[in-house]
Design a protein around this motif. Structure first.
Motif, PDB file in Angstrom:
ATOM      1  N   THR A 379     -33.328  57.887  82.333  1.00 53.69           N
ATOM      2  CA  THR A 379     -33.195  56.192  82.365  1.00 53.69           C
ATOM      3  C   THR A 379     -31.877  56.071  82.797  1.00 53.69           C
ATOM      4  OG1 THR A 379     -32.488  56.536  80.043  1.00 53.69           O
ATOM      5  CG2 THR A 379     -34.799  55.992  80.548  1.00 53.69           C
ATOM      6  N   VAL A 380     -31.662  54.885  83.664  1.00 52.25           N
ATOM      7  CA  VAL A 380     -30.525  54.267  83.945  1.00 52.25           C
ATOM      8  C   VAL A 380     -29.964  52.872  83.324  1.00 52.25           C
ATOM      9  CG1 VAL A 380     -29.126  53.338  85.998  1.00 52.25           C
ATOM     10  CG2 VAL A 380     -30.708  55.369  86.307  1.00 52.25           C
ATOM     11  N   THR A 381     -28.953  52.990  82.709  1.00 53.89           N
ATOM     12  CA  THR A 381     -28.540  51.838  81.768  1.00 53.89           C
ATOM     13  C   THR A 381     -27.062  51.334  82.263  1.00 53.89           C
ATOM     14  OG1 THR A 381     -29.850  52.284  79.910  1.00 53.89           O
ATOM     15  CG2 THR A 381     -28.211  50.655  79.701  1.00 53.89           C
ATOM     16  N   LEU A 382     -27.165  49.945  82.670  1.00 50.74           N
ATOM     17  CA  LEU A 382     -25.686  49.597  82.906  1.00 50.74           C
ATOM     18  C   LEU A 382     -24.949  49.476  81.709  1.00 50.74           C
ATOM     19  CD1 LEU A 382     -27.321  49.069  85.718  1.00 50.74           C
ATOM     20  CD2 LEU A 382     -26.164  46.867  85.896  1.00 50.74           C
ATOM     21  N   VAL A 383     -23.778  49.876  81.800  1.00 46.19           N
ATOM     22  CA  VAL A 383     -22.632  49.576  80.697  1.00 46.19           C
ATOM     23  C   VAL A 383     -21.349  49.245  81.058  1.00 46.19           C
ATOM     24  CG1 VAL A 383     -23.787  51.581  79.267  1.00 46.19           C
ATOM     25  CG2 VAL A 383     -22.230  52.039  80.751  1.00 46.19           C
ATOM     26  N   THR A 388     -20.409  49.423  75.799  1.00 47.41           N
ATOM     27  CA  THR A 388     -21.614  48.431  75.455  1.00 47.41           C
ATOM     28  C   THR A 388     -22.413  48.111  76.647  1.00 47.41           C
ATOM     29  OG1 THR A 388     -20.210  46.466  76.057  1.00 47.41           O
ATOM     30  CG2 THR A 388     -20.083  47.442  73.950  1.00 47.41           C
ATOM     31  N   GLN A 389     -23.663  47.720  76.491  1.00 45.67           N
ATOM     32  CA  GLN A 389     -24.839  47.893  77.361  1.00 45.67           C
ATOM     33  C   GLN A 389     -24.702  46.128  78.025  1.00 45.67           C
ATOM     34  OE1 GLN A 389     -28.048  48.243  74.580  1.00 45.67           O
ATOM     35  NE2 GLN A 389     -28.282  50.220  75.294  1.00 45.67           N
ATOM     36  N   VAL A 390     -24.888  46.275  79.232  1.00 49.65           N
ATOM     37  CA  VAL A 390     -24.603  45.026  80.021  1.00 49.65           C
ATOM     38  C   VAL A 390     -26.026  44.540  79.741  1.00 49.65           C
ATOM     39  CG1 VAL A 390     -24.525  44.217  82.258  1.00 49.65           C
ATOM     40  CG2 VAL A 390     -23.230  46.151  81.587  1.00 49.65           C
ATOM     41  N   ARG A 391     -25.963  42.997  79.663  1.00 51.15           N
ATOM     42  CA  ARG A 391     -27.461  42.491  79.433  1.00 51.15           C
ATOM     43  C   ARG A 391     -27.542  41.341  80.482  1.00 51.15           C
ATOM     44  NH1 ARG A 391     -29.573  43.337  74.278  1.00 51.15           N
ATOM     45  NH2 ARG A 391     -28.099  44.492  73.054  1.00 51.15           N
ATOM     46  N   LYS A 602     -20.309  35.837 104.737  1.00 50.26           N
ATOM     47  CA  LYS A 602     -21.717  35.958 104.163  1.00 50.26           C
ATOM     48  C   LYS A 602     -21.634  36.227 102.510  1.00 50.26           C
ATOM     49  CE  LYS A 602     -24.445  37.601 108.021  1.00 50.26           C
ATOM     50  NZ  LYS A 602     -25.185  38.516 108.589  1.00 50.26           N
ATOM     51  N   ASP A 603     -22.646  35.515 101.997  1.00 51.13           N
ATOM     52  CA  ASP A 603     -22.462  35.768 100.505  1.00 51.13           C
ATOM     53  C   ASP A 603     -23.513  37.122 100.372  1.00 51.13           C
ATOM     54  OD1 ASP A 603     -21.291  33.442 100.028  1.00 51.13           O
ATOM     55  OD2 ASP A 603     -22.970  32.070  99.679  1.00 51.13           O
ATOM     56  N   ILE A 604     -22.856  38.317 100.320  1.00 52.23           N
ATOM     57  CA  ILE A 604     -23.216  39.415 100.011  1.00 52.23           C
ATOM     58  C   ILE A 604     -23.185  40.126  98.689  1.00 52.23           C
ATOM     59  CG2 ILE A 604     -23.162  41.708 100.838  1.00 52.23           C
ATOM     60  CD1 ILE A 604     -22.244  40.738 103.594  1.00 52.23           C
ATOM     61  N   MET A 605     -22.158  39.841  98.124  1.00 47.17           N
ATOM     62  CA  MET A 605     -21.826  40.792  96.746  1.00 47.17           C
ATOM     63  C   MET A 605     -22.303  40.130  95.484  1.00 47.17           C
ATOM     64  SD  MET A 605     -17.688  41.936  96.902  1.00 47.17           S
ATOM     65  CE  MET A 605     -18.151  42.260  95.089  1.00 47.17           C
ATOM     66  N   SER A 606     -22.915  40.847  94.701  1.00 45.73           N
ATOM     67  CA  SER A 606     -23.393  40.499  93.196  1.00 45.73           C
ATOM     68  C   SER A 606     -22.004  39.823  92.323  1.00 45.73           C
ATOM     69  CB  SER A 606     -23.956  41.366  92.615  1.00 45.73           C
ATOM     70  OG  SER A 606     -24.378  41.070  91.288  1.00 45.73           O
ATOM     71  N   GLN A 607     -22.202  38.490  91.951  1.00 46.97           N
ATOM     72  CA  GLN A 607     -21.241  37.678  91.502  1.00 46.97           C
ATOM     73  C   GLN A 607     -20.624  38.391  89.858  1.00 46.97           C
ATOM     74  OE1 GLN A 607     -21.909  33.760  91.077  1.00 46.97           O
ATOM     75  NE2 GLN A 607     -19.455  33.200  90.865  1.00 46.97           N
ATOM     76  N   ASN A 608     -21.970  39.252  89.202  1.00 45.33           N
ATOM     77  CA  ASN A 608     -21.592  39.415  87.843  1.00 45.33           C
ATOM     78  C   ASN A 608     -22.533  40.581  87.868  1.00 45.33           C
ATOM     79  OD1 ASN A 608     -24.203  38.314  87.277  1.00 45.33           O
ATOM     80  ND2 ASN A 608     -23.201  36.261  87.008  1.00 45.33           N
ATOM     81  N   ASN A 609     -22.496  41.100  86.576  1.00 43.17           N
ATOM     82  CA  ASN A 609     -23.090  42.386  86.188  1.00 43.17           C
ATOM     83  C   ASN A 609     -24.517  42.225  85.625  1.00 43.17           C
ATOM     84  OD1 ASN A 609     -21.139  44.001  87.347  1.00 43.17           O
ATOM     85  ND2 ASN A 609     -20.195  44.219  85.232  1.00 43.17           N
ATOM     86  N   SER A 610     -24.766  40.667  85.195  1.00 42.36           N
ATOM     87  CA  SER A 610     -26.009  40.405  84.483  1.00 42.36           C
ATOM     88  C   SER A 610     -27.362  40.342  85.381  1.00 42.36           C
ATOM     89  CB  SER A 610     -25.729  39.187  83.978  1.00 42.36           C
ATOM     90  OG  SER A 610     -25.536  38.057  84.911  1.00 42.36           O
ATOM     91  N   GLY A 611     -27.326  40.650  86.408  1.00 42.57           N
ATOM     92  CA  GLY A 611     -28.516  40.909  87.314  1.00 42.57           C
ATOM     93  C   GLY A 611     -28.966  39.483  87.902  1.00 42.57           C
ATOM     94  N   GLY A 612     -27.909  38.563  88.023  1.00 38.80           N
ATOM     95  CA  GLY A 612     -28.493  37.092  88.505  1.00 38.80           C
ATOM     96  C   GLY A 612     -28.481  37.318  89.968  1.00 38.80           C
TER      97      GLY A 612
END
Length: 698
Positions: A379-383, A388-391, A602-612
């Motif tokens: 399993t891969v979990t973002l932390v 602490t786990q990223v939500r 260009k808007d390429i990068m993810s802005q946060n870690n929450s999967g938005g």
């Protein structure tokens, strides 16, 4: 009232009492400049038989003022430490000389210049020069924060040792105070208690603590953390701090270990308070985040630039190659893994720039299967950096399970977050083994410019579309795109493109489009074989995509074939033909150069870690780092000023009760001198009366 004492006894007790009062006052005056000294007061009670009883000397202290001073000292210690460290990073990131944003602007500016003159070698060479300057700037910033992390760990080591010494000192002073009060019921051991209070105040500067006095019994004081954990216990034992980094030795966790029992407790650093809490807050809220966000920008940018350059054609009319290196990163073993020699490797996937986050990645093995090849389940979990786990935005943990993944050398498997993982140890892993990947923490220091020839910058597009000279319609080419240049000589890779890597296309690839009518076109290969007929054409945008979406498309099993597309504007008529060919001799072409230059906005990068789904550009991402550090630093400055004002007030309150007032002590000195003289006069009178009586009896 019962009075049985004679005049001599009364006078003697008065002289003794006045002498004690004078000694107490003199001691207060002598210690007016002694750090941590609390003024003392001697009190007496009259005796039933007459005269003054034995005096009791004790400290004058307001427990409420003392506790308030400790709390405010803790606040100042936390905000001062946090603000001082944050200010250093704020100055570095906000400085124009150190700004990654300035380096990026110069790099993309040089790309624009080269795009304007694709055949100008000097302009191309400038691109490589600015690329090296950008990589150097990123590496400098990353190494600077790496050094700050090492400094922070040294400070934490020193603070933990200092705190442990203070805890032991408090426990030892408690023992000495018990003995002193047991041997002398009348005089409070003020010196010992002052030393203990000073040690407790110093400990309060390091962390948020609470105390409980056992004064009515033995004079000892128990010390607890604000979160409830005991530091100095009632039975005289004490607990000590220690630091541990698992699996990252540079990311320390605070533990509390018992000196009497072999137990260790993990402490929540976020609410620790004081200077130590300020260091942990600075690390978690600013340093660790900034390290990873800078790495995220760097990795995303070089990956995106490499990918775009590979979609172009260089000056030698070959498909483009990577400009930058993309480093791999090793998984960190947890200490309880079954075998600490096992390894796993991660790297950013070729198209992972938009999916990469600044989070760490926790990989947990759930099972293995022996075979040819061996497979592994995990399993891969973002932390977050603190584990602490990223939500996501809905509050769900961002995690994904994978089963039956090949576990062998040089076999990478794509996972969430834009990464690819390699498990080279086959079925040697055990269920429960864990690895921590930190793809953005330090990899920015390993990025290099691997392109050395200016000719290798792929400014041209590798394909071209030409309209037949005898076309009767007014349809004209408005745009072309390249999305895939993967070369596969074996023709077995489902991700392959139509490019053969030798300045041409694979046989059987789309080579022309012929319109049968304004609403129908047919795709042919280079041999004139029909590949597909597309009906119901409503517009002329992305014609190859429309062909690929048709049920008769012969390459449906391939993921992105042929890897190029184009659009028309106008209206074609039956017989209009558009031929597709490799862009031979297209060295003046700058279509891919324009795409490279546009990467800046260009808007390429993810802005946060929450999967938005919100994306930002490289400049916006860096600006977010700068503004976030600046906002937190400014907030800490305001909090520090407020805490210092509160500490000044509480210190004034405490000193008004427990501090030595020289005017008051001077007045007491005069008063006690007078009582001493008066008591001595009584003694003289008693002596005179005795002499008179003695003379009368002769």
């Amino acid at each position: 009232m019962i009075k049985a004492a004679d005049l001599y006894t009364i006078a003697t007790s008065g002289v003794r009492a006045s002498n004690e009062l004078l000694a107490t006052t003199s001691n207060n005056i002598a210690n007016v400049n002694s750090e941590g000294y609390v003024r003392e007061r001697t009190t007496f009670e009259s005796q039933l038989v007459g005269g003054v009883g034995r005096g009791k000397t004790e400290r004058v202290i307001n427990v409420f003022a003392q506790n308030q001073l400790r709390r405010d000292t803790t606040q100042v210690g936390e905000y001062e430490t946090y603000f001082q460290r944050a200010s250093v990073l704020d100055n570095i990131f906000a400085s124009e000389a150190n700004s990654m944003s300035s380096s990026m602007s110069r790099f993309f500016g040089s790309l624009q210049t080269a795009t304007d003159e694709p055949t100008n070698m000097a302009a191309r060479q400038l691109v490589l020069g600015e690329a090296n300057a950008l990589v150097g700037q990123v590496s400098t910033l990353s190494r600077f924060m790496d050094d700050k992390e090492k400094e922070l760990n040294l400070e934490l080591d020193a603070m933990v040792n200092y705190a442990n010494n203070l805890i032991e000192t408090i426990a030892d002073l408690n023992k000495n105070i018990r003995v002193a009060e047991g041997n002398n019921l009348f005089d409070e051991p003020g010196v010992l208690k002052n030393k203990r209070d000073s040690a407790i105040l110093e400990l309060a500067e390091l962390m948020s603590i609470e105390t409980r006095s056992n004064g009515n019994q033995d004079g000892s004081t128990m010390v607890n953390l604000k979160s409830g954990e005991s530091l100095v216990l009632e039975d005289g034992s004490f607990n000590l701090f220690q630091l541990s980094g698992d699996p990252d030795p540079d990311y320390r966790s605070l533990l509390l270990s018992s000196t009497g029992k072999p137990t260790t407790l993990r402490l929540p650093e976020i609410n620790l308070g004081g200077q130590m809490g300020g260091l942990f807050r600075y690390r978690d809220e600013i340093l660790a985040e900034s390290q990873r966000e800078l790495g995220q920008i760097s990795m995303a940018m070089v990956t995106a630039m490499n990918q775009q350059n590979r979609l172009g054609m260089d000056f030698d009319q070959q498909l483009g190659s990577n400009i930058f290196s993309t480093p791999e990163f090793q998984g960190l073993n947890y200490s309880d893994n079954s075998d600490l020699t096992l390894t796993m490797t991660g790297r950013l996937s070729e198209d992972g720039a938009s999916s990469l986050t600044s989070a760490d990645y926790l990989i947990e093995i759930t099972g293995t299967t022996a075979g040819t090849p061996d497979t592994v389940d995990f399993t891969v979990t973002l932390v977050n950096p603190d584990g602490t786990q990223v939500r996501d935005t809905d509050g769900n943990v961002i995690t994904q399970a994978y089963t039956g993944v090949d576990a062998e050398n040089d076999t990478f498997t794509s996972v969430i977050g834009g990464l690819e993982l390699e498990f080279p140890n086959g079925d040697s892993y055990a269920a429960g083994d864990r690895f921590l990947l930190q793809p953005t923490k330090r990899t920015a220091q390993s990025i290099e410019v691997i392109m050395t020839r200016p000719e290798d910058i792929a400014l041209a597009s590798p394909f071209r579309v030409d309209s037949a000279i005898d076309n009767l319609g007014d349809a004209k080419l408005t745009g072309s795109t390249v999305t895939n240049t993967t070369v596969d000589a074996s023709l077995t890779d489902p991700d392959r493109s139509a490019f053969n890597g030798n300045g041409g296309f694979v046989a059987g690839s789309p080579a022309s489009i012929v319109f049968n009518s304004a609403t129908e076109f047919e795709v042919f290969d280079e041999a004139g074989n029909s590949l597909v007929v597309v009906n119901g054409v409503a517009d002329y945008n992305n014609l190859m995509t429309q062909a690929a979406n048709d049920a008769g498309w012969p390459f449906a099993a391939l993921n992105d074939y042929p890897g190029y597309d184009f659009s028309l504007q106008g209206t074609p008529v039956a017989g209009d033909t558009f031929s597709i060919s490799y862009n031979t001799n297209g060295v003046d072409d700058n279509r891919n150069g324009l795409e490279l230059a546009r990467m800046q906005d260009k808007d390429i990068m993810s802005q946060n870690n929450s999967g938005g789904s919100n994306k930002v550009s490289f400049h916006e991402a860096y600006a977010n780092i700068v503004s976030d550090i600046g906002a937190k630093t400014a907030s800490a400055d305001i909090s520090l000023q407020a805490a210092e004002a509160m500490k000044t007030q509480s210190n004034d309150w405490f000193q008004s009760v427990s501090g030595v007032n020289l005017d008051e002590e001077a007045a007491n000195l005069v008063r006690f001198q007078q009582t001493y003289a008066a008591s001595a006069r009584i003694l003289t009178t008693a002596q005179s009366l005795f002499d008179t009586i003695f003379s009368a009896t002769r």
